[in-house]
Write an enzyme that holds these catalytic residues in place. Structure first.
Site, short mmCIF file in Angstrom:
data_model
loop_
_atom_site.label_atom_id
_atom_site.label_comp_id
_atom_site.label_asym_id
_atom_site.label_seq_id
_atom_site.Cartn_x
_atom_site.Cartn_y
_atom_site.Cartn_z
N ARG A 79 0.86 -1.19 0.00
CA ARG A 79 0.00 0.00 0.00
C ARG A 79 0.89 1.24 0.00
NH1 ARG A 79 -3.65 0.04 5.03
NH2 ARG A 79 -4.43 -1.82 3.95
N HIS A 124 1.66 -2.16 5.65
CA HIS A 124 1.49 -2.44 4.22
C HIS A 124 2.47 -1.63 3.38
CE1 HIS A 124 -2.17 -4.96 4.02
NE2 HIS A 124 -2.55 -4.31 5.11
N ASP A 131 -3.58 -8.46 3.16
CA ASP A 131 -4.95 -8.69 3.64
C ASP A 131 -5.58 -9.75 2.75
OD1 ASP A 131 -4.63 -6.65 5.50
OD2 ASP A 131 -5.58 -5.13 4.23
N GLU A 189 -7.75 -7.53 13.29
CA GLU A 189 -8.22 -7.81 11.92
C GLU A 189 -7.86 -9.25 11.55
OE1 GLU A 189 -6.28 -4.94 9.44
OE2 GLU A 189 -7.51 -3.27 10.15
N HIS A 192 -5.52 -9.66 8.28
CA HIS A 192 -4.23 -8.98 8.11
C HIS A 192 -3.07 -9.82 8.65
CE1 HIS A 192 -1.48 -5.41 8.10
NE2 HIS A 192 -0.92 -6.11 9.07
#
Length: 215
Positions: A79, A124, A131, A189, A192
């Site tokens: 990301r 990320h 993910d 999460e 993740h």
């Protein structure tokens, strides 16, 4: 305080589809179906990129799960730091809450940061986090994990037991395979995972996501 670097160098990254074509991809931040409701800055192509080390470990997890009848499905991988800035601006300055009922119905926007669901610096952006979920090869459908990807709330915590036994077992199936192959889970999460021995623990990358990598 840890000193971090920010760089545009993508020479140690791979296009995941080229590295392991068996892993399915649905890159949510290239679409409008995400918690903001628009394409996120830096996502110029709907492809997953990872460091070579993370891609190698993910391929091993994928091979293990295929034997058991499942395929990995990736929602996000590398990301860009510019995307994280987009998240932060949306959380602080933007009053839009068009996707609230789908992704954070019980929380105010600022709580997403305070509770750790959205980070102002993301693992990320170091290139070794992913993910993902499981797809059942028999049915061709995603496995029921008890909550959808990017649903922000207690129900999405990895160890949450207010779901069915089957849903919890599905989470543990994914988590155990990822951990066995070198990844660390995130408590809040279930989707993740970060490579434990990540190659760039102090570097945040900001090159845009495209299907053509440049050094």
């Amino acid at each position: 305080m840890r000193v971090t670097d920010i760089t545009l160098d993508s020479s140690d990254f791979v296009v995941l589809a080229d590295y392991d074509p068996y892993i399915i991809q649905e890159i949510r931040y290239h679409s409008t179906y995400n918690f903001i409701g628009e394409r996120i800055d830096g996502y110029e192509a709907p492809v997953a990129l990872l460091t070579k080390e993370a891609a190698r470990a993910l391929k091993a997890a994928s091979a293990e799960l295929i034997v058991k009848g499942y395929r990995l499905k990736v929602f996000d991988a590398y990301r860009p730091a510019s995307a994280v800035k987009h998240f932060v601006y949306w959380g602080i300055e933007d009053r839009d809450i068009r996707m609230k009922e789908y992704f954070y119905p019980d929380l105010d926007k600022q709580e997403l940061f305070n509770r750790g669901y959205i980070a102002k610096q993301s693992s990320h952006s170091r290139g070794s986090a992913v993910d993902l979920t499981l797809l059942d090869m028999r049915t061709g459908k995603e496995v029921d994990m008890g909550s959808p990807f990017d649903f922000f709330g207690e129900i999405s915590h990895s160890d949450y037991r207010g779901i069915t036994d089957e849903q919890y077992e599905n989470r543990m199936l994914l988590q155990n395979a990822m951990v066995r192959n070198g990844f660390l889970p995130l408590e809040c999460e279930w989707w993740h995972f970060m490579l434990e021995n990540e190659p760039y623990p102090d570097t945040y990358f900001t090159f845009p996501i495209t299907d053509q990598l440049k050094g």
